[in-house]
Design a protein around this motif. Structure first.
Motif, PDB file in Angstrom:
ATOM      1  N   PHE A   1       0.844  -1.190   0.000  1.00 15.52           N
ATOM      2  CA  PHE A   1       0.000   0.000   0.000  1.00 15.52           C
ATOM      3  C   PHE A   1       0.884   1.247   0.000  1.00 15.52           C
ATOM      4  O   PHE A   1       2.017   1.228   0.484  1.00 15.52           O
ATOM      5  N   PHE A   2       0.355   2.326  -0.549  1.00 14.58           N
ATOM      6  CA  PHE A   2       0.977   3.634  -0.403  1.00 14.58           C
ATOM      7  C   PHE A   2      -0.129   4.671  -0.277  1.00 14.58           C
ATOM      8  O   PHE A   2      -1.252   4.459  -0.754  1.00 14.58           O
ATOM      9  N   ALA A   3       0.161   5.777   0.391  1.00 11.59           N
ATOM     10  CA  ALA A   3      -0.884   6.747   0.722  1.00 11.59           C
ATOM     11  C   ALA A   3      -0.364   8.163   0.560  1.00 11.59           C
ATOM     12  O   ALA A   3       0.837   8.421   0.672  1.00 11.59           O
ATOM     13  N   ARG A   4      -1.292   9.075   0.297  1.00 10.45           N
ATOM     14  CA  ARG A   4      -0.977  10.497   0.252  1.00 10.45           C
ATOM     15  C   ARG A   4      -2.064  11.261   0.988  1.00 10.45           C
ATOM     16  O   ARG A   4      -3.221  10.847   1.034  1.00 10.45           O
ATOM     17  N   MET A   5      -1.687  12.412   1.516  1.00  6.41           N
ATOM     18  CA  MET A   5      -2.610  13.236   2.291  1.00  6.41           C
ATOM     19  C   MET A   5      -2.842  14.548   1.558  1.00  6.41           C
ATOM     20  O   MET A   5      -1.899  15.217   1.148  1.00  6.41           O
ATOM     21  N   THR A   6      -4.111  14.899   1.374  1.00  3.05           N
ATOM     22  CA  THR A   6      -4.489  16.206   0.853  1.00  3.05           C
ATOM     23  C   THR A   6      -5.466  16.833   1.834  1.00  3.05           C
ATOM     24  O   THR A   6      -5.679  16.295   2.925  1.00  3.05           O
TER      25      THR A   6
ATOM     26  N   SER B   1      -5.793   9.376   0.960  1.00  2.00           N
ATOM     27  CA  SER B   1      -5.999   8.456  -0.159  1.00  2.00           C
ATOM     28  C   SER B   1      -5.009   7.308  -0.038  1.00  2.00           C
ATOM     29  O   SER B   1      -3.798   7.532  -0.018  1.00  2.00           O
ATOM     30  N   ILE B   2      -5.530   6.083   0.032  1.00  2.00           N
ATOM     31  CA  ILE B   2      -4.699   4.888   0.175  1.00  2.00           C
ATOM     32  C   ILE B   2      -4.839   4.064  -1.099  1.00  2.00           C
ATOM     33  O   ILE B   2      -5.954   3.734  -1.519  1.00  2.00           O
ATOM     34  N   TYR B   3      -3.698   3.728  -1.718  1.00  2.00           N
ATOM     35  CA  TYR B   3      -3.682   2.970  -2.958  1.00  2.00           C
ATOM     36  C   TYR B   3      -3.080   1.599  -2.694  1.00  2.00           C
ATOM     37  O   TYR B   3      -2.287   1.416  -1.769  1.00  2.00           O
ATOM     38  N   GLU B   4      -3.465   0.624  -3.532  1.00  2.00           N
ATOM     39  CA  GLU B   4      -2.937  -0.720  -3.392  1.00  2.00           C
ATOM     40  C   GLU B   4      -2.125  -1.104  -4.629  1.00  2.00           C
ATOM     41  O   GLU B   4      -2.382  -0.613  -5.729  1.00  2.00           O
ATOM     42  N   THR B   5      -1.144  -1.952  -4.437  1.00  2.00           N
ATOM     43  CA  THR B   5      -0.332  -2.446  -5.542  1.00  2.00           C
ATOM     44  C   THR B   5      -0.734  -3.902  -5.809  1.00  2.00           C
ATOM     45  O   THR B   5      -1.214  -4.588  -4.900  1.00  2.00           O
ATOM     46  N   PRO B   6      -0.549  -4.391  -7.039  1.00  2.00           N
ATOM     47  CA  PRO B   6       0.090  -3.725  -8.177  1.00  2.00           C
ATOM     48  C   PRO B   6      -0.866  -2.926  -9.058  1.00  2.00           C
ATOM     49  O   PRO B   6      -0.447  -2.359 -10.051  1.00  2.00           O
TER      50      PRO B   6
ATOM     51  N   MET C   1      -2.372  -0.133  -8.469  1.00  2.00           N
ATOM     52  CA  MET C   1      -2.180   1.298  -8.265  1.00  2.00           C
ATOM     53  C   MET C   1      -3.518   2.050  -8.175  1.00  2.00           C
ATOM     54  O   MET C   1      -3.567   3.267  -8.364  1.00  2.00           O
ATOM     55  N   GLY C   2      -4.583   1.329  -7.879  1.00  3.27           N
ATOM     56  CA  GLY C   2      -5.890   1.954  -7.728  1.00  3.27           C
ATOM     57  C   GLY C   2      -6.206   2.242  -6.275  1.00  3.27           C
ATOM     58  O   GLY C   2      -5.580   1.684  -5.352  1.00  3.27           O
ATOM     59  N   LEU C   3      -7.192   3.110  -6.052  1.00  3.68           N
ATOM     60  CA  LEU C   3      -7.609   3.438  -4.693  1.00  3.68           C
ATOM     61  C   LEU C   3      -8.144   2.196  -3.980  1.00  3.68           C
ATOM     62  O   LEU C   3      -8.900   1.410  -4.561  1.00  3.68           O
ATOM     63  N   LEU C   4      -7.764   2.020  -2.738  1.00  3.41           N
ATOM     64  CA  LEU C   4      -8.280   0.926  -1.939  1.00  3.41           C
ATOM     65  C   LEU C   4      -9.788   1.095  -1.765  1.00  3.41           C
ATOM     66  O   LEU C   4     -10.252   2.161  -1.323  1.00  3.41           O
ATOM     67  N   ASP C   5     -10.554   0.095  -2.146  1.00  2.06           N
ATOM     68  CA  ASP C   5     -12.029   0.138  -2.095  1.00  2.06           C
ATOM     69  C   ASP C   5     -12.601   1.259  -2.946  1.00  2.06           C
ATOM     70  O   ASP C   5     -13.734   1.717  -2.717  1.00  2.06           O
ATOM     71  N   LYS C   6     -11.796   1.758  -3.893  1.00  2.00           N
ATOM     72  CA  LYS C   6     -12.237   2.749  -4.891  1.00  2.00           C
ATOM     73  C   LYS C   6     -12.644   4.098  -4.294  1.00  2.00           C
ATOM     74  O   LYS C   6     -13.340   4.875  -4.936  1.00  2.00           O
ATOM     75  N   LYS C   7     -12.221   4.393  -3.067  1.00  2.00           N
ATOM     76  CA  LYS C   7     -12.569   5.691  -2.490  1.00  2.00           C
ATOM     77  C   LYS C   7     -11.540   6.102  -1.444  1.00  2.00           C
ATOM     78  O   LYS C   7     -10.887   5.265  -0.812  1.00  2.00           O
ATOM     79  N   SER C   8     -11.404   7.427  -1.291  1.00  2.00           N
ATOM     80  CA  SER C   8     -10.500   7.977  -0.286  1.00  2.00           C
ATOM     81  C   SER C   8     -11.215   8.116   1.049  1.00  2.00           C
ATOM     82  O   SER C   8     -12.445   8.089   1.124  1.00  2.00           O
ATOM     83  N   LEU C   9     -10.416   8.261   2.098  1.00  2.00           N
ATOM     84  CA  LEU C   9     -10.973   8.489   3.437  1.00  2.00           C
ATOM     85  C   LEU C   9     -11.155   9.985   3.657  1.00  2.00           C
ATOM     86  O   LEU C   9     -10.214  10.756   3.478  1.00  2.00           O
ATOM     87  N   LYS C  10     -12.342  10.387   4.036  1.00  2.00           N
ATOM     88  CA  LYS C  10     -12.610  11.777   4.376  1.00  2.00           C
ATOM     89  C   LYS C  10     -12.344  11.975   5.865  1.00  2.00           C
ATOM     90  O   LYS C  10     -13.090  11.472   6.704  1.00  2.00           O
TER      91      LYS C  10
END
Length: 518
Positions: free
Chosen positions: A351-356, A361-366, A368-377
Motif C-alpha cells: 500500500f501507499f498513501a498520500r494526504m491532501t 488516499s490509500i492505494y494498493e499495488t500492483p 495502483m488503484g484506490l483501496l475500495d475505490k474511495k479515499s478516506l474523508k
C-alpha cells in the motif's frame, strides 16, 4: 447528399479557416461539383467573418452550373502542399463507431435495479467525457453483463478505455473496456500461432554481493570536484577503500535504494539505476526534468517527480515505475512538492498513501488503484505514518471547537479502527514508530488551562498487547527537541538542542541491514 449536409460540412470548414486566404481559395473549389455532387456559391461576410452558402440549380438538360462571378478556376487552385493546415481540418467521413466503447463484466440486473446501475455506470464513465448514448442489452428480463457507451468524440472513448479497463466495481465485477472498433482487429487475428522469439537472459550479476564482504563493511558514495566526479568507497575503520570512480556519473546527486540494491543517478532525461559488483546499468526511466525520487521499501517500485511534464489530461508530474520491467504503472498530478515524499509506503510495499486537504488516499499495488475505490474523508487531518511492522496506519487530527484532538490507529485493508486516543489542549503532535512496530510514540505538545507555556508529554501505544494500552510520560519543565526510540526496547532518546549544519561534500551511505554478516 442533401443541401443541409453540404451546408453543415462547409460551415465546419469555414469555422476552421475563415481567417485565412487559403481557405477562401479552397472553398472556391466548391463552385464545381465536389464530393457531394452539388455545385454551390458562397460569399464572405467581412463583418462576421463567415461564409454564406447558396446551392446552385442544375441547368435544364444537365451539365455543370455556371461558375459565380469572380470564382477561381479549379486549375489555378494551389495544391495540397500549400493548403495542409486547412485540409487537415476538413470534415472527415465517419460512421460514429470510433466513439463507442464496450464494457464487459457489468452486473446482470433486472428492471428494478437497472436505473441504479445506469447511474453508477454514468458516474464512473462520464468523467472521461460526455456520454451521448448508451445501450444495455437484455435477455429474459435481465441485462446481459455487457453494455455499449457512445461518447461525443473518439478521444473521450480512448481515454475511457485507457483509464477504466480493469476498474474494480466490487469483488465480483472488474470491468474490461474496449473500443467497439477493436472487434474488427480481433476478428482478423490469424489462427496460426507464431512462436515468440526467445529473449536472451540478461545476467545482472549478484546485486547483493556487498553483503558477503568478509569484514562486513558498508559502502558510501561521495560526489566531489563540483559534481564532476562520483566515487564509491568501502567504509573501512582505517582509511576509505575506493571501489569505483567515474566522471560525470550523475548530473545532480545520487541515491541508494532502501536495501542498498541499486544506486540511482539523476539526469535531465530521467533516472538510471546501477548495481552489481561492477555497477552496471540495470534500468532507465525516462522522466524529463526529474528532480526527486523515492523507493518503495520492498524496492519493487520507483517514484519520480518532475515539474515539467504535468498536464491536465495526462498526469505526469509524479510517475510510479516498476523497477524490474521499467514500465510506467501510473501517473499523478502534484499540487506541491514542498513535502517530499508525496507518498508514504507500507512496510511491505503493498500500500501507499498520500494526504491532501481533509482527505487520506490509500492505494494498493500492483493495480495502483484506490483501496475500495474511495479515499478516506478525515476533516482536518494533519499527519499520518505507517507501522514498520504491519499494515497499520496512524494519523492525528487537531481539535475542532468542542471536539477533542485524536490519534487513530487503523488496520488495512479492512479499515478497522483498532485504537482511538482523544487528546485535549493540543498544540502539535509528532508520530514516531519503534523500528519493529511494537510501539508507537506520540509526542504531544499541550497548553493546559491555567498555565503558561507549552507542556510536553509522550503517549506510548503498546501495539502487541490486547486493546492497545497507552502509557503517558510527562516531561515537566523540559524543552524537548527531536527524539527517537531505541531499536528493540522502549528507551526514548531526547534531543534538547539543535545540531549545527555541516557543509562540504555530498555523502550517501549504503548501510548493511542489522543481523546480516558472516
Amino acid at each position: 447528399m442533401t443541401e443541409t449536409c453540404c451546408r453543415s460540412a462547409l460551415e465546419q470548414s469555414a469555422e476552421a479557416g475563415a481567417q485565412s486566404l487559403p481557405f477562401l481559395m479552397a472553398a472556391a473549389k466548391l463552385t464545381q461539383p465536389g464530393p457531394w455532387g452539388i455545385p454551390v456559391d458562397f460569399s464572405l461576410d467581412n463583418c462576421s467573418r463567415s461564409i454564406h452558402i447558396q446551392p446552385w440549380s442544375w441547368p435544364d438538360g444537365g451539365g455543370l452550373a455556371p461558375s459565380p462571378p469572380g470564382a477561381i478556376p479549379a486549375s489555378e487552385l494551389p495544391g495540397p502542399e500549400l493548403l495542409g493546415d486547412v485540409l487537415k481540418d476538413r470534415p472527415q467521413e465517419a460512421d460514429g463507431i470510433d466513439s463507442v466503447i464496450v464494457v464487459d463484466n457489468v452486473p446482470q440486473v433486472g428492471p428494478d435495479r437497472l436505473e441504479k446501475l445506469k447511474n453508477v455506470i454514468h458516474k464512473i464513465f462520464s468523467k472521461f467525457g460526455k456520454i451521448t448514448n448508451d445501450f444495455y442489452p437484455e435477455e429474459e428480463g435481465k441485462t446481459k453483463g455487457y453494455i455499449f457507451l457512445e461518447y461525443a468524440s473518439p478521444a473521450h472513448a480512448l481515454d475511457a478505455v485507457k483509464n477504466a479497463d480493469g476498474y474494480k466495481l466490487d469483488k465480483q465485477h472488474t470491468f474490461r473496456v474496449n473500443l467497439f472498433t477493436d472487434f474488427d482487429k480481433y476478428m482478423t487475428i490469424s489462427d496460426e500461432w507464431d512462436i515468440p522469439e526467445k529473449q536472451p537472459f540478461k545476467d545482472l550479476g549478484n546485486l547483493r554481493y556487498w553483503l558477503e564482504e568478509a569484514e562486513c563493511r558498508d559502502q558510501y558514495s561521495v560526489i566531489f570536484e563540483s559534481g564532476d566526479r562520483t566515487s564509491i568507497f568501502w567504509n573501512d575503520v582505517k582509511d576509505p577503500v575506493s571501489i569505483e570512480e567515474r566522471a560525470r556519473w550523475t548530473e545532480t546527486y545520487v541515491r541508494w535504494s532502501p536495501k542498498g540494491t541499486y544506486l540511482a543517478t539523476f539526469h535531465q532525461r530521467g533516472i538510471a539505476l546501477w548495481g552489481g559488483e561492477k555497477f552496471k546499468q540495470i534500468q532507465r526511466f525516462s522522466h524529463q526534468g526529474v528532480q526527486l525520487i523515492d523507493f518503495s521499501p520492498c524496492e519493487r517500485y520507483l517514484v519520480t517527480f518532475s515539474p515539467l511534464m504535468d498536464t491536465q489530461d495526462d498526469p505526469q508530474a509524479i510517475i510510479i515505475w516498476d523497477i524490474l520491467t521499467g514500465q510506467k504503472k501510473r501517473g499523478f498530478h502534484c499540487e506541491s512538492s514542498a513535502h517530499w515524499p508525496i507518498f508514504k509506503w507500507s512496510h511491505d510495499g503493498k500500500f501507499f498513501a498520500r494526504m491532501t486537504l481533509d482527505t487520506l488516499s490509500i492505494y494498493e499495488t500492483p493495480s495502483m488503484g484506490l483501496l475500495d475505490k474511495k479515499s478516506l474523508k478525515i476533516s482536518g487531518i494533519k499527519d499520518f505514518s505507517w507501522s514498520p511492522g504491519g499494515n497499520i496506519i496512524a494519523f492525528w487530527v487537531p481539535e475542532d471547537k468542542d471536539i477533542p484532538a485524536r490519534v487513530t490507529l487503523m488496520q488495512l485493508p479492512s479499515r478497522q479502527e483498532i485504537r482511538v486516543r482523544n487528546l485535549f489542549n493540543v498544540v502539535d503532535c509528532k508520530l514516531h514508530w519503534q523500528k519493529n512496530g511494537d510501539y508507537l510514540c506520540v509526542k504531544v505538545d499541550r497548553t493546559p488551562k491555567g498555565t503558561q507555556g507549552v507542556v510536553t508529554n509522550f503517549e506510548i501505544f503498546r501495539m502487541r498487547e490486547k486493546q492497545v494500552p497507552v502509557d503517558v510520560v510527562e516531561m515537566k519543565g523540559k524543552s524537548i527537541g527531536p527524539f527517537v526510540l531505541s531499536g528493540l526496547g522502549l528507551t526514548v532518546a531526547l534531543g534538547t538542542g539543535v545540531v549545527p549544519g555541516w557543509g562540504g561534500r555530498q555523502d550517501s551511505l549504503r548501510q548493511r541491514p542489522e543481523g546480516v554478516g558472516l
